[in-house]
Design a protein around this motif. Structure first.
Motif, PDB file in Angstrom:
ATOM      1  N   PHE A 151      52.718  40.509  36.573  1.00 24.54           N
ATOM      2  CA  PHE A 151      51.401  41.071  36.271  1.00 24.54           C
ATOM      3  C   PHE A 151      50.998  40.987  34.802  1.00 24.54           C
ATOM      4  N   ASN A 152      51.870  40.453  33.933  1.00 21.88           N
ATOM      5  CA  ASN A 152      51.428  40.285  32.545  1.00 21.88           C
ATOM      6  C   ASN A 152      52.164  39.117  31.879  1.00 21.88           C
ATOM      7  N   ALA A 153      51.659  38.686  30.747  1.00 23.04           N
ATOM      8  CA  ALA A 153      52.204  37.506  30.067  1.00 23.04           C
ATOM      9  C   ALA A 153      53.621  37.753  29.571  1.00 23.04           C
ATOM     10  N   GLU A 154      53.901  38.973  29.138  1.00 28.39           N
ATOM     11  CA  GLU A 154      55.241  39.284  28.632  1.00 28.39           C
ATOM     12  C   GLU A 154      56.296  39.120  29.716  1.00 28.39           C
ATOM     13  N   LEU A 155      55.983  39.608  30.920  1.00 28.88           N
ATOM     14  CA  LEU A 155      56.917  39.475  32.034  1.00 28.88           C
ATOM     15  C   LEU A 155      57.089  38.009  32.427  1.00 28.88           C
ATOM     16  N   LEU A 156      55.994  37.263  32.431  1.00 24.35           N
ATOM     17  CA  LEU A 156      56.070  35.838  32.765  1.00 24.35           C
ATOM     18  C   LEU A 156      56.953  35.083  31.775  1.00 24.35           C
ATOM     19  N   ALA A 157      56.802  35.413  30.507  1.00 24.96           N
ATOM     20  CA  ALA A 157      57.565  34.705  29.476  1.00 24.96           C
ATOM     21  C   ALA A 157      59.056  35.018  29.564  1.00 24.96           C
ATOM     22  N   ASP A 158      59.388  36.200  30.054  1.00 31.19           N
ATOM     23  CA  ASP A 158      60.789  36.637  30.109  1.00 31.19           C
ATOM     24  C   ASP A 158      61.259  36.767  31.557  1.00 31.19           C
ATOM     25  N   TYR A 159      60.662  35.982  32.453  1.00 30.81           N
ATOM     26  CA  TYR A 159      60.889  36.213  33.885  1.00 30.81           C
ATOM     27  C   TYR A 159      62.347  35.990  34.283  1.00 30.81           C
ATOM     28  N   ASP A 160      62.982  34.924  33.808  1.00 28.88           N
ATOM     29  CA  ASP A 160      64.370  34.651  34.196  1.00 28.88           C
ATOM     30  C   ASP A 160      65.291  35.797  33.776  1.00 28.88           C
ATOM     31  N   ASN A 161      65.057  36.331  32.580  1.00 31.27           N
ATOM     32  CA  ASN A 161      65.861  37.463  32.124  1.00 31.27           C
ATOM     33  C   ASN A 161      65.591  38.703  32.961  1.00 31.27           C
ATOM     34  N   TYR A 162      64.328  38.872  33.372  1.00 31.91           N
ATOM     35  CA  TYR A 162      63.974  39.999  34.247  1.00 31.91           C
ATOM     36  C   TYR A 162      64.729  39.912  35.573  1.00 31.91           C
ATOM     37  N   VAL A 163      64.822  38.720  36.145  1.00 36.80           N
ATOM     38  CA  VAL A 163      65.539  38.545  37.403  1.00 36.80           C
ATOM     39  C   VAL A 163      67.013  38.897  37.231  1.00 36.80           C
ATOM     40  N   ARG A 164      67.608  38.464  36.109  1.00 35.46           N
ATOM     41  CA  ARG A 164      69.013  38.788  35.860  1.00 35.46           C
ATOM     42  C   ARG A 164      69.220  40.295  35.682  1.00 35.46           C
ATOM     43  N   ARG A 165      68.305  40.948  34.972  1.00 37.46           N
ATOM     44  CA  ARG A 165      68.410  42.391  34.776  1.00 37.46           C
ATOM     45  C   ARG A 165      68.282  43.132  36.104  1.00 37.46           C
ATOM     46  N   THR A 166      67.391  42.642  36.955  1.00 37.06           N
ATOM     47  CA  THR A 166      67.208  43.275  38.256  1.00 37.06           C
ATOM     48  C   THR A 166      68.487  43.178  39.084  1.00 37.06           C
ATOM     49  N   GLU A 167      69.091  41.992  39.102  1.00 37.28           N
ATOM     50  CA  GLU A 167      70.338  41.831  39.840  1.00 37.28           C
ATOM     51  C   GLU A 167      71.430  42.741  39.282  1.00 37.28           C
ATOM     52  N   THR A 168      71.543  42.807  37.975  1.00 38.81           N
ATOM     53  CA  THR A 168      72.558  43.656  37.349  1.00 38.81           C
ATOM     54  C   THR A 168      72.349  45.116  37.699  1.00 38.81           C
ATOM     55  N   HIS A 169      71.102  45.544  37.679  1.00 38.87           N
ATOM     56  CA  HIS A 169      70.776  46.933  37.995  1.00 38.87           C
ATOM     57  C   HIS A 169      71.206  47.279  39.421  1.00 38.87           C
ATOM     58  N   HIS A 170      70.892  46.422  40.360  1.00 36.17           N
ATOM     59  CA  HIS A 170      71.261  46.676  41.755  1.00 36.17           C
ATOM     60  C   HIS A 170      72.764  46.555  41.959  1.00 36.17           C
ATOM     61  N   ARG A 171      73.392  45.581  41.315  1.00 32.09           N
ATOM     62  CA  ARG A 171      74.834  45.406  41.472  1.00 32.09           C
ATOM     63  C   ARG A 171      75.587  46.624  40.930  1.00 32.09           C
ATOM     64  N   GLU A 172      75.163  47.122  39.769  1.00 31.63           N
ATOM     65  CA  GLU A 172      75.833  48.284  39.194  1.00 31.63           C
ATOM     66  C   GLU A 172      75.686  49.509  40.099  1.00 31.63           C
ATOM     67  N   ALA A 173      74.499  49.696  40.673  1.00 36.56           N
ATOM     68  CA  ALA A 173      74.298  50.841  41.562  1.00 36.56           C
ATOM     69  C   ALA A 173      75.126  50.703  42.835  1.00 36.56           C
ATOM     70  N   PHE A 174      75.183  49.493  43.390  1.00 38.55           N
ATOM     71  CA  PHE A 174      75.966  49.227  44.602  1.00 38.55           C
ATOM     72  C   PHE A 174      77.451  49.426  44.317  1.00 38.55           C
ATOM     73  N   ASP A 175      77.923  48.901  43.184  1.00 42.20           N
ATOM     74  CA  ASP A 175      79.331  49.040  42.823  1.00 42.20           C
ATOM     75  C   ASP A 175      79.695  50.499  42.591  1.00 42.20           C
ATOM     76  N   ALA A 176      78.795  51.247  41.962  1.00 45.15           N
ATOM     77  CA  ALA A 176      79.067  52.657  41.692  1.00 45.15           C
ATOM     78  C   ALA A 176      79.190  53.448  42.981  1.00 45.15           C
ATOM     79  N   LEU A 177      78.359  53.116  43.956  1.00 48.49           N
ATOM     80  CA  LEU A 177      78.434  53.795  45.252  1.00 48.49           C
ATOM     81  C   LEU A 177      79.750  53.467  45.947  1.00 48.49           C
TER      82      LEU A 177
END
Length: 302
Positions: A204-230
């Protein structure tokens, strides 16, 4: 979850009774007692304008007696096999309401009901009664497929970030049921969490588009950490049978069920406010119509 009292909903309109076969399989491994329930209603016997009340009551009782005798025939071979079986009949409609009322009275540990089945696609086809039971049945609800039962593997679909407004305790209850079934029913337990990052086309914005690959990696890390913690709270879980799946849940979960030969899918019912006590949610509704296995719906403990 206890497995001492199983309520089996018998469908008088079909010759086969998959829910009864599944309940027998569970009872033989757990020692549970079975309660068979059939619900009857005929509008011709509910019209006080045409017949006397006493005649209507006799007609209803005759129909219920006939249905009870039929249930006793279904129960006979189970009793001969050494199982404890009780038969019950109820008059009234709609079906899901009668089932809920009976559950409130008899307090079973588990309710089993046959779901309709698509002969070509092998999918669960849930009726309105099934959806209403998912929303309102106070006990865990096992919807039984028509297909052949192998009884080898189950999968608990978890949501450690609670994106669907589930209370945190529900994931722990799903894991608890999975582990108990693994011990008592010898079903190999698998655990799955599906997640999806915001698609590139919806950024939804230029900043996210420019950093999209990093956003995808952060999203995966966030979910993986929560899953691992559970999962870390359960050291006995075999981590080789856990999976973090990237993609929409309605695609990831049915594919995992199919690819891993899952026989039973465990999902949590989500609290959704005052109008629906337990609404699965649009995403999970699509999941349920796609899976090729039995479904066990678990609600939060209230």
């Amino acid at each position: 979850m206890n497995l001492k009292h199983l309520l089996v909903i018998i469908d008088p309109t079909r010759e086969d009774q998959p829910a009864l076969a599944r309940a027998q399989w569970i009872a033989e491994r757990s020692g549970a007692r079975l309660e068979l329930l059939a619900c009857e209603f005929n509008p011709a016997l509910d019209n006080t304008l045409l017949l006397e009340q006493s005649d209507l009551e006799r007609g209803r009782q005759s129909l219920l007696d006939e249905r009870l005798a039929w249930l006793e025939k279904l129960a006979a071979p189970l009793r001969q096999a050494g199982l404890e079986v009780k038969c019950q009949v109820r008059w009234g409609k709609p079906l899901h309401r009668q089932i809920v009322l009976h559950c409130e009275q008899s307090q079973p540990d588990l309710v089993l009901k046959s779901a309709h089945h698509h002969s070509l696609l092998r999918r669960l086809v849930l009726t309105n009664h099934d959806w209403q039971l998912i929303r309102h049945c106070p006990q865990p609800l096992w919807l039984v497929q028509h297909g052949q039962w192998r009884g080898e593997r189950l999968c608990a679909a978890l949501d450690p970030l609670h994106a669907s407004d589930k209370p945190a305790a529900l994931d722990h209850r799903l894991i608890g049921v999975a582990r108990e079934f693994e011990q008592r029913l010898k079903l190999q337990a698998h655990y799955l969490h599906a997640y999806v990052a915001l698609p590139h086309t919806l950024a939804f914005n230029a900043e996210l588009l420019a950093d999209y690959d990093n956003y995808v990696r952060r999203t995966e890390t966030h979910h993986r950490e929560a899953f691992d913690a559970l999962l870390a709270q359960y050291p006995a879980i075999d981590r080789t049978r856990t999976r973090l799946g990237q993609g929409f849940a309605e695609e990831v979960i049915p594919a995992y069920v199919r690819d891993n030969g899952i026989d039973l899918l465990l999902m949590g019912a989500v609290a959704r406010g005052q109008f629906d006590n337990a609404l699965i949610g649009q995403t999970a509704e699509r999941v349920l119509e796609e899976v090729e296995c039995d479904l066990l719906v678990i609600r939060p403990v209230t």
